[in-house]
Every structure is written in C-alpha cells, then in structure tokens.
Design an enzyme around this catalytic site. Structure first.
Site, short mmCIF file in Angstrom:
data_model
loop_
_atom_site.label_atom_id
_atom_site.label_comp_id
_atom_site.label_asym_id
_atom_site.label_seq_id
_atom_site.Cartn_x
_atom_site.Cartn_y
_atom_site.Cartn_z
N CYS A 92 0.91 -1.14 -0.28
CA CYS A 92 -0.03 -0.19 0.19
C CYS A 92 1.06 0.71 -0.33
CB CYS A 92 -1.17 -0.12 1.21
SG CYS A 92 0.15 -0.24 3.02
N1 LIG Z 1 -4.02 -3.97 5.54
C1 LIG Z 1 -3.40 -4.00 4.33
O1 LIG Z 1 -4.19 -2.48 3.63
C2 LIG Z 1 -3.18 -3.68 3.50
C3 LIG Z 1 -2.84 -3.49 2.28
C4 LIG Z 1 -2.00 -4.01 1.23
C5 LIG Z 1 -1.04 -5.62 1.15
N2 LIG Z 1 -1.54 -6.07 1.64
C6 LIG Z 1 -1.22 -7.66 2.61
O2 LIG Z 1 -2.28 -7.90 2.44
C7 LIG Z 1 -3.20 -9.76 2.38
C8 LIG Z 1 -3.81 -9.36 3.87
O3 LIG Z 1 -3.76 -7.95 4.40
P1 LIG Z 1 -4.62 -8.53 5.34
O4 LIG Z 1 -4.85 -6.79 5.71
O5 LIG Z 1 -5.73 -8.48 5.06
O6 LIG Z 1 -4.51 -9.11 6.83
P2 LIG Z 1 -5.78 -9.53 7.86
O7 LIG Z 1 -6.87 -8.60 8.75
O8 LIG Z 1 -4.85 -10.07 8.93
O9 LIG Z 1 -6.30 -11.40 7.95
C9 LIG Z 1 -5.51 -12.13 6.68
C10 LIG Z 1 -6.64 -13.36 6.63
O10 LIG Z 1 -5.71 -14.43 5.89
C11 LIG Z 1 -6.64 -15.28 6.75
N3 LIG Z 1 -5.28 -16.50 7.27
C12 LIG Z 1 -4.51 -16.33 7.99
N4 LIG Z 1 -3.91 -17.76 7.83
C13 LIG Z 1 -4.29 -18.69 7.10
C14 LIG Z 1 -4.14 -19.73 6.79
N5 LIG Z 1 -3.12 -20.40 6.89
N6 LIG Z 1 -4.72 -20.15 6.18
C15 LIG Z 1 -6.30 -19.77 5.40
N7 LIG Z 1 -6.43 -18.99 5.40
C16 LIG Z 1 -5.48 -17.89 6.72
C17 LIG Z 1 -7.14 -15.05 8.16
O11 LIG Z 1 -8.41 -15.57 8.37
P3 LIG Z 1 -8.78 -16.20 10.08
O12 LIG Z 1 -9.88 -14.78 10.05
O13 LIG Z 1 -9.09 -17.73 10.24
O14 LIG Z 1 -7.58 -15.43 11.11
C18 LIG Z 1 -8.03 -13.71 7.76
O15 LIG Z 1 -8.89 -13.91 6.77
C19 LIG Z 1 -1.09 -9.50 3.49
O16 LIG Z 1 0.35 -9.93 3.13
C20 LIG Z 1 -1.40 -8.42 3.24
O17 LIG Z 1 0.46 -7.69 3.96
C21 LIG Z 1 -2.38 -5.42 3.54
#
Ligand SMILES: NC(=O)c1ccc[n+]([C@@H]2O[C@H](COP(=O)([O-])OP(=O)(O)OC[C@H]3O[C@@H](n4cnc5c(N)ncnc54)[C@H](OP(=O)(O)O)[C@@H]3O)[C@@H](O)[C@H]2O)c1
Length: 338
Positions: free
Chosen positions: A151
């Site tokens: 981001c």
């Molecule tokens: N947040 C941002 O603004 C942003 C921007 C750009 C890129 N990203 C990237 O996008 C990715 C996701 O970010 P996020 O902010 O959405 O993270 P998040 O809110 O922490 O969500 C993580 C998700 O992954 C699931 N998960 C974790 N381990 C898993 C596994 N072993 N098998 C299946 N599902 C699993 C979690 O499920 P549960 O609910 O069951 O725990 C949850 O649905 C990351 O790599 C992050 O660096 C994020």
C-alpha cells in the site's frame, strides 16, 4: 465471459474488500471463500455486513477444493503464508493474484532481509509480475502470478515514477513522509493498533526501516536506471483507512509547477485510476472507498513537493488486485471498481 474466483483470507480486511468488489463485478462469479476457520460457516456469520448479499460459506483452506472450484485465486494471506500455497495453484493452472509481499522482490536477499526469513518458493519468483498497472500493464496481461504491490509502495511509486523516469531529480535526496490509517496492519490484535493507543495521537514508526522501503527502491531504481535509496518515514494516523504521502525532492532542471504537472499528465494519460490535481493537493477523504490515486505537485525553485493519496485497502490492495484481474482477463479495466 465470467470467471470463477476464490478469495483466500476472506475474513481479513483486504479479503472483505475483495468480496465486496467481486460480488458487484459483472464478469466474476465468486465460488470459494477460505480462512483458518475449523468448521465451514456462512461468511455472513463471520462478517455480518455480507448478510443478504451472499450465501457463500467460508471454509478452511483446502487446495484441491480451491482448484476444483475456481480459475482465479486471490490470496489475501499474511506474508510468508502465500508462498506455501502458490506453487500448487500455479501447478493446477490457476491465475493467482497475491496481495502479500512474497513475490514482490526480484532480489531474493532484499526480500529475506526486509521480512527476516528464508523464501520457500524461489522457483516461482521470476514468474511473478509486479502488479502496478500504470507501469506494467503489458506484462500483467499475460501473467499467471501477480505480486500485488504494497500500500505505501503503490502511493510512493505513483507519486515519484514520472519525475524519476524523466531524470529530473537528485536521486541522492528523496524523502517520502508517509501516513497511514490503522487498517494497513490488518486485523490482528496488536497493542499499537488499539483504539486507545491510536486515537488522539500521531506517531512515526519503523523510521527508515519499513519493509516497503526496499520495494519502493526496487521499482524506482528500474525507472532511474541506477540503484537508489529513498528516506522513508511512515506514521500511524488515527483513521481506519487511507494513506497520504508527502514527497520532498530537489530538481536538477529549470522546472515550474506547470512543467511538472504537464509531465505527470503526459505520463498518466489515459490511466483510469490516477488523477492529477490542476491546483492544490490531495486529501484522504477524496480517495477513501475508491480505487483512485490523487496527486498534487508544487515546485519551489529547486525544491519539489509531491503529495499523493490512496485508500490502502483499495488502490493499495484489493481494488488494485481487481484492476489486475481486469487487465489479465481483458475486461474493462474499471469493471467492478467505479
Ligand atoms: N491491510 C492493508 O491495507 C494491506 C494493503 C496491501 C497489502 N496487504 C497485504 O495483504 C495481505 C492480507 O492483509 P490483511 O490486512 O487483509 O490481513 P488480515 O486482516 O490480518 O487478514 C488475514 C486473513 O488471512 C487468513 N489466514 C491467515 N492464515 C491463514 C491460513 N493459514 N489459511 C487460510 N487463511 C489464513 C485470516 O483468516 P482468520 O480470520 O481465520 O484468521 C484472515 O482472513 C497481507 O499479506 C498484507 O501484507 C494489506
């Protein structure tokens, strides 16, 4: 032609945004949602805002099921987890759009240093295309694996690409002063993101030590034609979503604000999601809940200030991921995004 799509990490912040967009996408049929849940549960039970919008069930990640039900897989997993899933998905012939950092780095050592771990899928790194449409649209069209940009990185690279590519700046002095809402860190509970810590406060963190810094350097170096290092200072805003970055540069050319604006308008001509402001500077409210990146520029003699703003969850993540899908599938680039 509609495509069947799965979201892995469906209950996370970016996963929820993906579901939101894909449910309204004219060319996508959402066929699978996955998380860590032990038992299958309606996504509307886990994320109540989806009640009466979809009856899809969220299940524990199961690769054979994902590959049987979908042609494109969005991975919204924490970094380091995507690399354990990508090889099987590619082997099964699926298109993969990975929102994590696992395939963003061409220099493996830079990734391992930034994330402090060993990569477990070196074989597929060279196959990944960095999913920033404004720079790599032609490569995205034929890619099987997209490394969706970070981001902060999206915002900084879009703010700097035209002027760095034009060779108009001193590459030894480039400050990116970045501010993000708390959703940038995902939904995991950490002390620093708690409401009581963030509300009525504003603080810097990981000063010149953030994992997105080498990613930004990688992309800017390609545009500059030489190695370069920015100074990058991220801050946490008491907001849920949005990023605003102020970039300070020195120019080595005689440049007016109008010249700089003309350079940016030319570079981003025809881009559906970049808006150059004729006057003034962007703000988070104008881009929040959109896939736009707004950019404003002012030149003060030899100094240049560029300000860019995006929604971290959309242009900085899920919106950009769908923009990439649209390019890969030859759908209208803004399908599902306006
Ligand atoms: N947040 C941002 O603004 C942003 C921007 C750009 C890129 N990203 C990237 O996008 C990715 C996701 O970010 P996020 O902010 O959405 O993270 P998040 O809110 O922490 O969500 C993580 C998700 O992954 C699931 N998960 C974790 N381990 C898993 C596994 N072993 N098998 C299946 N599902 C699993 C979690 O499920 P549960 O609910 O069951 O725990 C949850 O649905 C990351 O790599 C992050 O660096 C994020």
């Amino acid at each position: 032609m509609a495509i069947n799509a799965a979201v892995v990490g469906a209950t996370g912040y970016t996963g929820q945004e993906l579901i939101d967009i894909l449910l309204g996408h004219p060319n996508v049929r959402l066929t699978g949602l996955y998380s860590t849940t032990d038992e299958p549960k309606a996504i509307s039970t886990l994320v109540p805002k989806f009640a009466k919008r979809t009856e899809l069930v969220c299940k524990k990640l199961d690769i054979p099921e994902v590959t049987a039900r979908s042609e494109v897989v969005f991975l919204a997993l924490p970094h380091t987890q995507a690399m354990d899933v990508v090889p099987a998905l590619l082997k099964a012939g699926k298109l993969v759009i990975d929102l994590s950092a696992d395939y963003r780095f061409k220099d493996l050592r830079a990734y391992e240093k930034a994330y402090n771990l060993k990569h477990r899928d070196k074989a597929n790194i060279s196959k990944a295309v960095y999913g920033l449409p404004e720079l790599y649209r032609a490569k995205i069209k034929t890619a099987k694996l997209i490394a969706n940009p970070g981001c902060y990185s999206t915002c900084a690279i879009l703010a700097l690409a035209p002027i760095v590519a034009a060779g108009s700046v001193d590459l030894d002095f480039m400050i990116v002063d970045a501010k993000s809402g708390t959703s940038g860190a995902g939904k995991k509970a950490v002390l620093e993101s708690l409401f009581n810590e963030v509300d009525e406060d504003f603080r810097a963190y990981k000063v010149n030590n953030h994992q997105h810094m080498p990613e930004i350097n990688q992309e800017l170096a390609k545009l500059a034609g030489e190695k370069m290092e920015i100074i990058f200072v991220p801050h946490l805003l008491p907001l849920r979503r949005g990023i605003l970055e102020t970039v300070y540069l020195k120019t080595n050319k005689k440049l007016t604000t109008e010249d700089a604006l003309a350079l940016y308008r030319k570079f981003y001509k025809g881009e559906p999601f970049v808006r150059i402001k004729d006057k003034g500077f962007p703000c988070i409210k104008d881009v929040s809940h959109t896939n736009f990146c707004d950019i404003g520029i002012e030149v003060f003699g030899k100094e240049i200030v560029i300000i860019a703003a995006i929604d971290n969850l959309l242009k900085g993540a899920s919106g950009q991921a769908v923009q990439n899908l649209n390019i890969m599938m030859d759908y209208p680039e803004d399908a599902g995004l306006l």
